[in-house]
Design a protein around this motif. Structure first.
Motif, PDB file in Angstrom:
ATOM      1  N   THR A 163       0.869  -1.176   0.000  1.00 24.52           N
ATOM      2  CA  THR A 163       0.000   0.000   0.000  1.00 24.52           C
ATOM      3  C   THR A 163       0.903   1.222   0.000  1.00 24.52           C
ATOM      4  OG1 THR A 163      -0.108  -0.064   2.421  1.00 24.52           O
ATOM      5  CG2 THR A 163      -1.936  -1.084   1.211  1.00 24.52           C
TER       6      THR A 163
ATOM      7  N   LEU B  41      -3.355   3.567  -2.353  1.00 29.71           N
ATOM      8  CA  LEU B  41      -3.578   2.463  -3.282  1.00 29.71           C
ATOM      9  C   LEU B  41      -3.042   1.155  -2.705  1.00 29.71           C
ATOM     10  CD1 LEU B  41      -2.869   3.870  -6.851  1.00 29.71           C
ATOM     11  CD2 LEU B  41      -4.991   3.861  -5.533  1.00 29.71           C
ATOM     12  N   HIS B  42      -3.765   0.078  -3.009  1.00 33.99           N
ATOM     13  CA  HIS B  42      -3.375  -1.275  -2.632  1.00 33.99           C
ATOM     14  C   HIS B  42      -2.977  -1.991  -3.923  1.00 33.99           C
ATOM     15  CE1 HIS B  42      -4.739  -5.467  -1.061  1.00 33.99           C
ATOM     16  NE2 HIS B  42      -3.462  -5.270  -0.812  1.00 33.99           N
TER      17      HIS B  42
ATOM     18  N   ARG C 201      -3.636  -6.333  -9.609  1.00 36.76           N
ATOM     19  CA  ARG C 201      -4.733  -5.470  -9.168  1.00 36.76           C
ATOM     20  C   ARG C 201      -4.181  -4.202  -8.533  1.00 36.76           C
ATOM     21  NH1 ARG C 201      -7.942  -8.553  -4.636  1.00 36.76           N
ATOM     22  NH2 ARG C 201      -8.782  -6.484  -4.165  1.00 36.76           N
ATOM     23  N   ILE C 202      -4.921  -3.103  -8.714  1.00 37.02           N
ATOM     24  CA  ILE C 202      -4.649  -1.848  -8.020  1.00 37.02           C
ATOM     25  C   ILE C 202      -5.995  -1.336  -7.519  1.00 37.02           C
ATOM     26  CG2 ILE C 202      -3.864   0.541  -8.198  1.00 37.02           C
ATOM     27  CD1 ILE C 202      -1.820  -0.288 -10.207  1.00 37.02           C
ATOM     28  N   GLU C 203      -6.101  -1.202  -6.215  1.00 36.64           N
ATOM     29  CA  GLU C 203      -7.370  -0.827  -5.596  1.00 36.64           C
ATOM     30  C   GLU C 203      -7.193   0.438  -4.771  1.00 36.64           C
ATOM     31  OE1 GLU C 203     -10.742  -2.872  -2.657  1.00 36.64           O
ATOM     32  OE2 GLU C 203      -8.790  -3.821  -2.963  1.00 36.64           O
ATOM     33  N   ASP C 204      -8.134   1.372  -4.897  1.00 34.74           N
ATOM     34  CA  ASP C 204      -8.116   2.614  -4.119  1.00 34.74           C
ATOM     35  C   ASP C 204      -8.806   2.365  -2.782  1.00 34.74           C
ATOM     36  OD1 ASP C 204      -8.335   5.142  -3.040  1.00 34.74           O
ATOM     37  OD2 ASP C 204      -8.832   6.110  -4.935  1.00 34.74           O
ATOM     38  N   LEU C 205      -8.038   2.462  -1.677  1.00 36.33           N
ATOM     39  CA  LEU C 205      -8.580   2.213  -0.336  1.00 36.33           C
ATOM     40  C   LEU C 205      -8.772   3.493   0.469  1.00 36.33           C
ATOM     41  CD1 LEU C 205      -6.534  -0.935   0.804  1.00 36.33           C
ATOM     42  CD2 LEU C 205      -8.785  -0.844  -0.270  1.00 36.33           C
TER      43      LEU C 205
ATOM     44  N   GLU D  33      -0.436   6.505 -10.122  1.00 37.37           N
ATOM     45  CA  GLU D  33      -0.740   5.107 -10.450  1.00 37.37           C
ATOM     46  C   GLU D  33      -0.086   4.719 -11.772  1.00 37.37           C
ATOM     47  OE1 GLU D  33      -4.606   2.334 -11.638  1.00 37.37           O
ATOM     48  OE2 GLU D  33      -4.907   4.130 -10.394  1.00 37.37           O
TER      49      GLU D  33
ATOM     50  N   ARG E 101      -4.083   9.643  -2.710  1.00 40.57           N
ATOM     51  CA  ARG E 101      -4.878   8.424  -2.560  1.00 40.57           C
ATOM     52  C   ARG E 101      -4.023   7.348  -1.904  1.00 40.57           C
ATOM     53  NH1 ARG E 101      -5.405   7.225  -8.571  1.00 40.57           N
ATOM     54  NH2 ARG E 101      -6.916   5.602  -8.018  1.00 40.57           N
TER      55      ARG E 101
END
Length: 440
Positions: free
Chosen positions: A304, A408-409, A350-354, A334, A406
């Protein structure tokens, strides 16, 4: 009216807030405390219309202003007598804590002091330039109501343990943890991995090790931690030993930083983790190369990180955030991460916005710590550290609120050097999206 009752101004997105009708905006203020309104006004950018509506609301509801929320008593509408609290004059530590609380809550420091029953020193050092009459000193001793007569700590706080840096960190984020989220969040981040009982795993930012111990216990694997903060590493290793997890979750100190030897032999690890660390690494490409060398083919890099929404730091809150961090920061976007990872033979899974999930975790930690301060005893050096830490987290929180920063994960898989990895083209992504839609 039922629709407006569902609106939570603290969590709505920027676009939704900008488009919100004034009537809905004003109605949502009804469910917020004065402190919550103060924090909301401080952390969110409001349009001129919403700003005017908020000011009008506060004029019409003065009880919603911070420090003005005492309700009238039922006895004839007269205000009830203030609750008797012991007033203690502030020293350096208490003054620092008052400023931190006021800063975080968006309140005036005097309002916080009154709410806590604390009498501030009000520039007492300047008054010492004028010599007091000889009779003043015995008078202060004879009258217990005078603050100078009771400079000692309150009796009920005198037995409280002296809190150091490690204690403060755990009061914020939970026992054994040095970042927001606790064991549930730590395990959730790692669930996408296919853990193997005999696999070796490496955490490059374990802090106190709470997250890696939770992962080791939950998935039944061995996780080794390398921590660059020697104090955190020593405390974390002791916690692992006390928990009987010294073999499954050892933490080694690397006060001089990582070396190439830390990533040998080649292909040793099934996965490597990092949390909120890479944004402070200037030569990130070299770091990714070292990590990639230590991963076996098909191994996972899971991290992260704080990431910019745009290529340039052109927002005031981002500048404040940069200046508040203890060390220089070098945040990427990103797109920069995708390019660098693919260039280092990683396949981005994967790239996820946490961000939306992370912000409440920050706020929850500080609210819990706020409650713990009631009977806390802190040495001056710890109070100074706390102010720095509070400043940094407040700046992070504000920057994340703007959407310009942001969390990101990212999960990327290491590919053999001979296999070329490339991002799917726009047409390929569009075709994939059409297949997903058709399947649904």
């Amino acid at each position: 009216m039922s629709d407006t009752a569902l609106v939570n101004l603290a969590t709505v997105g920027s676009d939704e807030l900008q488009a919100m009708p004034v009537a809905v905006f004003t109605s949502a203020l009804e469910s917020m405390s004065g402190d919550a309104i103060a924090r909301f006004r401080r952390m969110r950018k409001l349009s001129a219309t919403h700003r005017q509506a908020l000011e009008k609301y506060l004029v019409e509801h003065p009880e919603k202003r911070p420090g003005q929320q005492a309700a009238p008593d039922s006895d004839g509408g007269r205000k009830s007598a203030p609750k008797k609290t012991r007033s203690t004059e502030t020293g350096f530590v208490m003054e620092a804590l008052l400023r931190l609380i006021a800063w975080w809550e968006g309140m005036d420091t005097d309002d916080v002091a009154r709410a806590k029953g604390v009498a501030r020193r009000k520039k007492k050092k300047k008054t010492k330039k004028v010599k007091a009459p000889p009779a003043a000193k015995p008078k202060a001793i004879a009258e217990p109501a005078v603050p100078a007569a009771t400079p000692a700590a309150a009796p009920d706080a005198s037995d409280a343990p002296l809190l150091g840096r490690i204690d403060i960190i755990q009061k914020l984020w939970g026992e054994g943890f040095s970042l927001p989220g606790g064991p549930e969040f730590a395990v959730k981040l790692m669930r996408p991995l296919a853990f193997e009982k005999d696999g070796l795993y490496l955490d490059l930012a374990p802090g106190l090790g709470g997250a890696m111990r939770a992962v080791a216990k939950t998935f039944g694997v061995t996780v080794k931690g390398l921590e660059t903060d020697a104090q955190l590493a020593a405390a974390g290793q002791e916690m692992s030993e006390q928990a009987g997890a010294a073999a499954m979750a050892p933490i080694l100190a690397r006060p001089d930083g990582f070396t190439a030897d830390d990533f040998e032999p080649k292909g040793r690890y099934a996965a490597i983790f990092m949390r909120e660390t890479l944004f402070a690494v200037e030569d990130r490409a070299s770091m990714l190369a070292l990590v990639g060398r230590a991963l076996r083919d098909g191994g996972s890099l899971m991290f992260t990180d704080f990431v910019l929404a745009r290529d340039e730091i052109d927002d005031d809150m981002l500048v404040v955030w940069q200046n508040a961090e203890a060390a220089p920061v070098f945040p990427w976007t990103e797109a920069q991460y995708r390019e660098a990872l693919e260039g280092q033979h990683y396949n981005v899974d994967r790239i996820e916005d946490l961000t939306a999930e992370y912000l409440p975790l920050i706020h929850a930690g500080w609210r819990h710590f706020h409650d713990c301060l009631q009977n806390a005893k802190l040495p001056p050096e710890t109070a100074a550290m706390l102010l720095r830490e509070g400043n940094a987290w407040l700046a992070r929180s504000r920057a994340l609120e703007t959407g310009m920063l942001r969390l990101l994960h990212v999960h990327a898989l290491r590919q053999p050097a001979g296999i070329e990895t490339k991002a799917p083209s726009g047409e390929e992504r569009g075709a994939e999206a059409e297949l997903v839609d058709a399947a649904q």
